[in-house]
Design a protein around this motif. Structure first.
Motif, PDB file in Angstrom:
ATOM      1  N   UNK B  60       0.818  -1.219   0.000  1.00  0.00           N
ATOM      2  CA  UNK B  60       0.000   0.000   0.000  1.00  0.00           C
ATOM      3  C   UNK B  60       0.849   1.266   0.000  1.00  0.00           C
ATOM      4  N   UNK B  76      -7.821   4.604  10.069  1.00  0.00           N
ATOM      5  CA  UNK B  76      -9.019   3.775  10.089  1.00  0.00           C
ATOM      6  C   UNK B  76      -8.798   2.540  10.936  1.00  0.00           C
ATOM      7  N   UNK B  77      -7.955   2.653  11.945  1.00  0.00           N
ATOM      8  CA  UNK B  77      -7.748   1.540  12.864  1.00  0.00           C
ATOM      9  C   UNK B  77      -9.000   1.291  13.689  1.00  0.00           C
ATOM     10  N   UNK B  78      -8.978   0.218  14.486  1.00  0.00           N
ATOM     11  CA  UNK B  78     -10.170  -0.163  15.236  1.00  0.00           C
ATOM     12  C   UNK B  78     -10.603   0.933  16.205  1.00  0.00           C
ATOM     13  N   UNK B  79      -9.637   1.478  16.947  1.00  0.00           N
ATOM     14  CA  UNK B  79      -9.988   2.479  17.948  1.00  0.00           C
ATOM     15  C   UNK B  79     -10.567   3.716  17.268  1.00  0.00           C
ATOM     16  N   UNK B  81     -12.009   3.761  14.370  1.00  0.00           N
ATOM     17  CA  UNK B  81     -13.288   3.368  13.783  1.00  0.00           C
ATOM     18  C   UNK B  81     -14.417   3.469  14.804  1.00  0.00           C
ATOM     19  N   UNK B 115      -5.223   5.112   6.355  1.00  0.00           N
ATOM     20  CA  UNK B 115      -4.169   4.213   6.796  1.00  0.00           C
ATOM     21  C   UNK B 115      -4.787   3.243   7.798  1.00  0.00           C
ATOM     22  N   UNK B 116      -4.279   2.027   7.830  1.00  0.00           N
ATOM     23  CA  UNK B 116      -4.871   1.013   8.703  1.00  0.00           C
ATOM     24  C   UNK B 116      -4.731   1.347  10.172  1.00  0.00           C
ATOM     25  N   UNK B 117      -3.602   1.909  10.562  1.00  0.00           N
ATOM     26  CA  UNK B 117      -3.421   2.283  11.959  1.00  0.00           C
ATOM     27  C   UNK B 117      -2.105   3.039  12.069  1.00  0.00           C
ATOM     28  N   UNK B 118      -2.114   4.187  12.712  1.00  0.00           N
ATOM     29  CA  UNK B 118      -0.840   4.873  12.948  1.00  0.00           C
ATOM     30  C   UNK B 118      -0.315   4.553  14.342  1.00  0.00           C
ATOM     31  N   UNK B 119      -1.067   3.758  15.083  1.00  0.00           N
ATOM     32  CA  UNK B 119      -0.595   3.348  16.398  1.00  0.00           C
ATOM     33  C   UNK B 119      -0.656   4.441  17.439  1.00  0.00           C
TER      34      UNK B 119
END
Lengths: 592, 153
Positions: B60, B76-79, B81, B115-119
């Motif tokens: 990606x 767009x990570x779980x938290x 979201x 992005x899936x997650x930036x942590x």
């Protein structure tokens, strides 16, 4: 070196986002301007520290004055002057800004091993790590212990891989050490791809040398001459601090040729991941380091026999490696005294979602979920009702309220249909739709599926399609059974861990929240009021005060109304995001 | 362009022939992977273009089209979201007036990405604007930042 005054500013990604750099600058400027630095010269020390966990209260600042530590929360540059005047100069802490009871509660039940250096050690200075007993474990190993003795210590400690699968680390090292090859490799897996997890990032940002030391000890034990850290490019700060730490370690000859005069040479290279979740899988990670598409291969052969460039390779997770120096320093028995019979030690979790004290925590294995959520986490945000906690990310499952007394360890979580995984823990409240959460994870795994094997490539796509039709109000009778059937087939036949675990979020939510699925399918209702196609928003005229809060937050411009007049929502423009519902203080937005 | 590609080529040989590193170098230079660059390397190294594109489309990180001057990434990570990150995206698309399926504005001033997650989950929902992380975002505060960029450039 003892300092009469130490100022520590939290500068992890969370701290920096809250303005950590500006606070640090303000302290430096003020301390210089007031002549404090000149006054006590070398005895004044201002430095950065990594994340200490409670990012929700950033920027956190520690002032250690004459050996007494005071912690401040929510610090802004404008507050620095007052702290200097009243606290540093006159010795009276500014009570109103000092952390409260919840800060201590957050830490009380935690046991910090991996995170013990995060929050006290300066991550950009190797001497700070060394003065906290850093690299002592490695020196001890290289002068007093043979590789096999080192492996024995790790085996006795009971340390299991912290990346998800929980394979015993000592055994992995032992197998690899027995392989005969010209080159061997050790890889640190820092490709933390789970959405909702940031343990590895925080450990590298907060105490990079602990990971490096763990890797060097591992390399010595298995006989590796080269190491790689495979890290996500999405973590720029962690990459920068890691590269800096490697440079410093090389300068001190902890890395390089004939390390500390011994017949052991080893160096570490950083490899940036190019963004693919599947690369967390060992064989895919290896393919990616080799410069290919990150697609998993069938196992066996396992990487310990045939890994990177066909050579024996150990792959360990960041947290696993960061545990190693502490185990060597304090002994296997000390480590094994924490945790349960089969899951030893501690585990770091990223506690997030609808929880009051959201942040990074480290707890002994076996602690009940309830203690994590209510004692450490302080309960649910805004006093809503707890619904479930999602552990293990896209490979894990949702655990409902009635299971809250489940101990958190590898075996117990597997029994209730979830996993420890890499350590993401996302708390859901009554406003979260469980089918939507399952769909969210399936969207993720479906788009991250590499496409090599059919069950995962097509199976996850079909699972997602069924979930999409359920959440859009087109669910059919028999859909739940179809989901279960398909999920079992995908689990049984997929090539790698991604496919084998991808159905878990669906299966665990059906197991505990079947009625919610049924409500979507038969009643065409979303009980939590999340699924857009199954609800609409209206202004309840009798409660509306015309304050305009809803109009301001509406991203679609669907709400109109004059100040102090009743507002209305235009259903044709409304995107049903729910922002108005949350913004209204008078409960004047109805959904259903 | 040729000079730059020549330089990347020497690095490629130093990188043990790693195509991912090669593509990362190309993207660092041009901001995306231009088709011409791939064609050039394909001829020079005698590797079919399909191998380059196979890798570029797998990860990606790689972009095959030019991106805007300012990059706004929503997590767009779980938290994020569960805390309503979708709203941020809806708000951005509307503010920047992006047509369906487009993520770069016509004047190439802005690109929006997910992005899936930036942590940085404990300060969810998170947005990253030109590499700076912003936590606890609302549509309002995000659009304010966008306007700031607009006014200053």
């Amino acid at each position: 070196m003892k300092h009469d005054l130490t100022i520590r500013v939290c500068m992890g990604t969370g701290g920096m986002a809250a303005g950590g750099s500006e606070v640090m600058k303000a302290f430096k400027k003020q301390v210089k301007a007031r002549g404090i630095a000149a006054d006590i010269k070398k005895h004044c020390h201002i430095h950065k520290v990594g994340c200490r966990g409670l990012c929700a209260k950033d920027v956190l600042v520690d002032i250690i004055r004459k050996g007494v530590r005071t912690t401040y929360q929510f610090i802004k540059p404008s507050m620095v002057e007052k702290i200097i005047d009243e606290h540093i100069i006159n010795g009276n802490p500014v009570e109103e800004w000092v952390v409260g009871e919840d800060y201590h509660q957050f830490h009380d039940k935690q046991i910090k091993i991996v995170l013990s250096g995060c929050g006290s050690v300066d991550p950009e200075d190797i001497n700070s790590y060394i003065s906290a007993d850093g690299y002592k474990a490695f020196k001890q190993v290289i002068s007093d212990a043979s590789p096999s003795e080192t492996i024995e210590t790790i085996k006795k400690s009971g340390l299991r891989g912290r990346g998800g699968a929980g394979f015993p680390t000592g055994i992995k090292w032992e197998i690899c050490s027995k392989e005969k090859a010209l080159h061997k490799y050790i890889i640190c897996n820092a490709d933390e791809g789970d959405p909702g997890a940031f343990m590895d990032r925080s450990v590298i940002e907060g105490n990079p040398h602990a990971v490096i030391e763990g890797m060097i000890i591992g390399a010595y034990a298995i006989g590796a001459d080269k190491g790689y850290v495979y890290i996500r490019a999405e973590y720029p700060l962690a990459v920068e601090r890691l590269k800096n730490a490697l440079k410093q370690a090389r300068r001190k000859n902890f890395l390089g040729k004939n390390i500390l005069g011994a017949k052991f040479s080893f160096d570490i290279k950083v490899k940036l991941g190019a963004g693919a979740f599947v690369c967390g899988e060992e064989t895919a990670l290896i393919a990616s380091i080799e410069g290919q598409r990150g697609m998993p291969k069938a196992k066996p052969p396992f990487p310990v026999y045939k890994g990177l460039w066909g050579k024996p390779t150990v792959i360990n997770n960041v947290e696993t490696l960061a545990n190693v120096p502490y185990i060597i320093r304090n002994g296997a028995q000390w480590y094994a005294s924490f945790g349960t019979e089969k899951s030893k030690g501690t585990k770091v979790f990223a506690l997030t979602g609808k929880i009051k004290n959201s942040g990074l925590i480290e707890v002994p294995m076996g602690i009940p979920l309830r203690q994590i959520i209510y004692d450490i986490g302080g309960g649910i945000e805004n006093n809503k009702a707890f619904k479930a906690v999602q552990t293990g990310g896209p490979s894990g499952g949702c655990i409902p309220a009635e299971m809250l007394d489940t101990p958190v360890d590898f075996e117990s979580l597997a029994k209730v249909g979830s996993i420890v995984g890499s350590g993401g823990m996302v708390v859901l409240d009554e406003d979260n739709c469980i089918v939507n959460i399952a769909k969210f994870f399936l969207q993720f795994t479906q788009s991250e599926s590499c496409g090599k094997c059919t069950p995962c490539r097509i199976g996850t796509k079909r699972l997602l399609e069924i979930l999409e039709r359920i959440t859009s109000g087109n669910g059919r009778a028999g859909d739940i059974e179809l989901l279960e059937d398909l999920a079992d087939a995908i689990k049984a036949t997929s090539l790698c861990g991604l496919g084998q675990t991808a159905p878990n979020p669906v299966l665990s939510t059906i197991r505990y929240f079947r009625e919610e699925y049924e409500a979507h399918i038969t009643k065409k209702k979303c009980p939590a009021g999340v699924c857009k196609d199954l609800l609409s928003y209206i202004v309840l005229a009798e409660f509306c005060k015309g304050c305009g809060a809803c109009r301001r937050v509406c991203p679609a411009g669907a709400i109109s109304g004059e100040r102090k007049e009743k507002h209305t929502i235009n259903p044709d423009v409304c995107v049903k995001c729910g922002a108005c519902f949350e913004a209204c203080k008078f409960k004047a937005i109805g959904k259903g | 362009m040729e000079n730059i590609l020549e330089k990347i080529r020497t690095d490629y040989e130093r990188h043990e022939g790693n195509i991912i590193s090669l593509l990362q170098d190309i993207q660092n230079e041009f901001g995306y992977i231009p088709e011409d660059a791939v064609n050039w390397f394909s001829r020079q190294l005698d590797i079919p273009t399909s191998r380059f594109f196979g890798i570029a489309t797998f990860y990606s990180q790689f972009h095959l089209a030019p991106r805007g001057k300012n990059i706004i990434t929503t997590c767009c990570g779980t938290a994020c979201h569960v805390k309503g990150s979708e709203r941020l995206i809806t708000g951005l698309i509307k503010e920047l007036d992006l047509p369906d399926g487009e993520n770069t504005t016509a004047d190439r001033r802005f690109t929006i990405e997910k992005v899936n997650c930036v942590g940085a989950c404990s300060i969810a929902p998170v947005a990253v604007i030109n590499k700076k992380v912003y936590g606890k975002m609302t549509t309002d505060s995000l659009l304010k930042e966008v306007k700031k960029i607009r006014d200053n450039t």
